[in-house]
Design a protein around this motif. Structure first.
Motif, mmCIF file in Angstrom:
data_model
loop_
_atom_site.group_PDB
_atom_site.id
_atom_site.type_symbol
_atom_site.label_atom_id
_atom_site.label_comp_id
_atom_site.label_asym_id
_atom_site.label_seq_id
_atom_site.Cartn_x
_atom_site.Cartn_y
_atom_site.Cartn_z
ATOM 1 N N SER A 171 -0.404 14.481 -2.008
ATOM 2 C CA SER A 171 0.513 13.672 -2.817
ATOM 3 C C SER A 171 1.739 14.461 -3.265
ATOM 4 O O SER A 171 2.612 13.925 -3.928
ATOM 5 N N ILE B 40 0.845 -1.196 0.000
ATOM 6 C CA ILE B 40 0.000 0.000 0.000
ATOM 7 C C ILE B 40 0.883 1.248 0.000
ATOM 8 O O ILE B 40 1.936 1.289 0.649
ATOM 9 N N SER B 41 0.470 2.257 -0.763
ATOM 10 C CA SER B 41 1.215 3.516 -0.776
ATOM 11 C C SER B 41 0.664 4.443 0.298
ATOM 12 O O SER B 41 -0.476 4.277 0.753
ATOM 13 N N ALA C 149 -7.398 6.597 -5.433
ATOM 14 C CA ALA C 149 -6.519 6.181 -4.339
ATOM 15 C C ALA C 149 -7.211 5.300 -3.302
ATOM 16 O O ALA C 149 -6.545 4.697 -2.470
ATOM 17 N N VAL C 150 -8.551 5.233 -3.343
ATOM 18 C CA VAL C 150 -9.280 4.495 -2.308
ATOM 19 C C VAL C 150 -9.279 3.001 -2.617
ATOM 20 O O VAL C 150 -9.626 2.587 -3.727
ATOM 21 N N LEU C 151 -8.907 2.182 -1.638
ATOM 22 C CA LEU C 151 -9.013 0.723 -1.739
ATOM 23 C C LEU C 151 -10.348 0.343 -1.099
ATOM 24 O O LEU C 151 -10.462 0.238 0.128
ATOM 25 N N PHE D 175 -9.918 12.214 -3.360
ATOM 26 C CA PHE D 175 -9.268 10.904 -3.433
ATOM 27 C C PHE D 175 -10.012 9.901 -4.313
ATOM 28 O O PHE D 175 -9.384 9.039 -4.936
ATOM 29 N N GLN E 68 -2.670 5.921 -0.767
ATOM 30 C CA GLN E 68 -3.747 4.932 -0.688
ATOM 31 C C GLN E 68 -4.173 4.702 0.755
ATOM 32 O O GLN E 68 -5.369 4.576 1.041
ATOM 33 N N ALA F 221 -6.191 7.758 1.862
ATOM 34 C CA ALA F 221 -7.507 7.774 1.232
ATOM 35 C C ALA F 221 -8.421 6.706 1.819
ATOM 36 O O ALA F 221 -9.605 6.953 2.093
ATOM 37 N N THR F 222 -7.899 5.505 2.018
ATOM 38 C CA THR F 222 -8.687 4.408 2.581
ATOM 39 C C THR F 222 -9.048 4.698 4.028
ATOM 40 O O THR F 222 -10.148 4.357 4.490
#
Length: 257
Positions: free
Chosen positions: A96, A42-43, A203-205, A198, A46, A49-50
């Motif tokens: 970012s 995971i970045s 970027a959202v998982l 996001f 991400q 955002a998650t």
């Protein structure tokens, strides 16, 4: 994304704990965001955002619970929330591009000041003694606080609810319980503002966010009910503990980087 079962269990536990902390006094990102960063591959964007997706699920249910049981003043909440939403969109757009490490020492100094101020004033937030009540000055001050803290939430996030509570208590004169109730409405708006950026950014998982968010929602419901039942003194105690934990975490981060 292939996530080990033990990591998922840790994330669910972190989501529940973060939801409870956020509902009482804010600062759940102290638990939830570092847990998300443990996910393989995971970045940071991400994870941030998650974290917002999971967080908005918890803040929605805690905001509703507070609204039904405490009845926060919407004349303060709405301008503050709208300004915070706009600030969060702008902060997320910068997330970012600007290294978070630049802000950590500054946030640490602010938190130490917040802790000292709260501990040196034992009656702070015990009762509501509103400043500029019912005036445009009260609403504009609330909006200004929302804009600044919303931008921070979109950019970094952890401790946002804590900053909202202490600003409502120290600047506008609310007791800790109604301040926490107002903070939940504003925090919902800041999470929504960040997601406005996001989600299109990709970027959202979603699967991960909804899983952690379900646990966050349960924690938020339980935390809000506990805060309402136990009152401002309980919220103040949790506030001091959360601020202390934030100071330790950020201090360690400064030392080790």
């Amino acid at each position: 994304m292939d996530i080990p079962g033990t990591t998922i269990l840790l994330l669910v536990l972190a989501g529940f704990t973060a939801g409870w902390i956020d509902a009482v006094v804010g600062g759940g990102g102290l638990v939830q965001l570092p847990a998300l960063l443990l996910v393989p591959g995971i970045s940071p964007v991400q994870a941030l955002a998650t974290n917002k997706l999971a967080g908005i699920m918890g803040t929605s249910v805690s905001a509703i619970t507070y609204y039904r049981r405490v009845g926060p003043d919407l004349r303060t909440a709405l301008p503050m929330a709208l300004a915070a939403l706009g600030g969060a969109v702008g902060g997320a757009a910068l997330a970012s591009r600007i290294p978070a490490e630049l802000f950590t020492p500054i946030i640490l100094v602010v938190l130490v000041g917040v802790a000292a101020y709260t501990l040196l004033k034992p009656q702070l937030g015990a009762t509501s003694e509103l400043r500029w009540e019912g005036t445009a000055t009260h609403r504009w001050t609330a909006a200004g606080l929302g804009l600044v803290i919303g931008a921070y939430d979109g950019l970094l996030g952890p401790g946002t609810g804590t900053f909202l509570v202490i600003s409502l208590v120290s600047v506008l004169g609310y007791a800790f319980l109604p301040a926490s109730a107002l903070a939940k409405i504003v925090n919902f708006a800041t999470n929504a503002g960040a997601l406005i950026f996001f989600v299109p950014y990709g970027a959202v998982l979603w699967g991960l966010g909804l899983t952690v968010g379900a646990a966050n929602l349960v924690g938020g419901y339980i935390g809000a009910r506990m805060a309402v039942t136990k009152g401002s003194r309980f919220v103040r105690i949790v506030f001091v503990l959360v601020v202390g934990a934030l100071i330790v975490r950020l201090g360690w981060q400064v030392i080790t980087t």
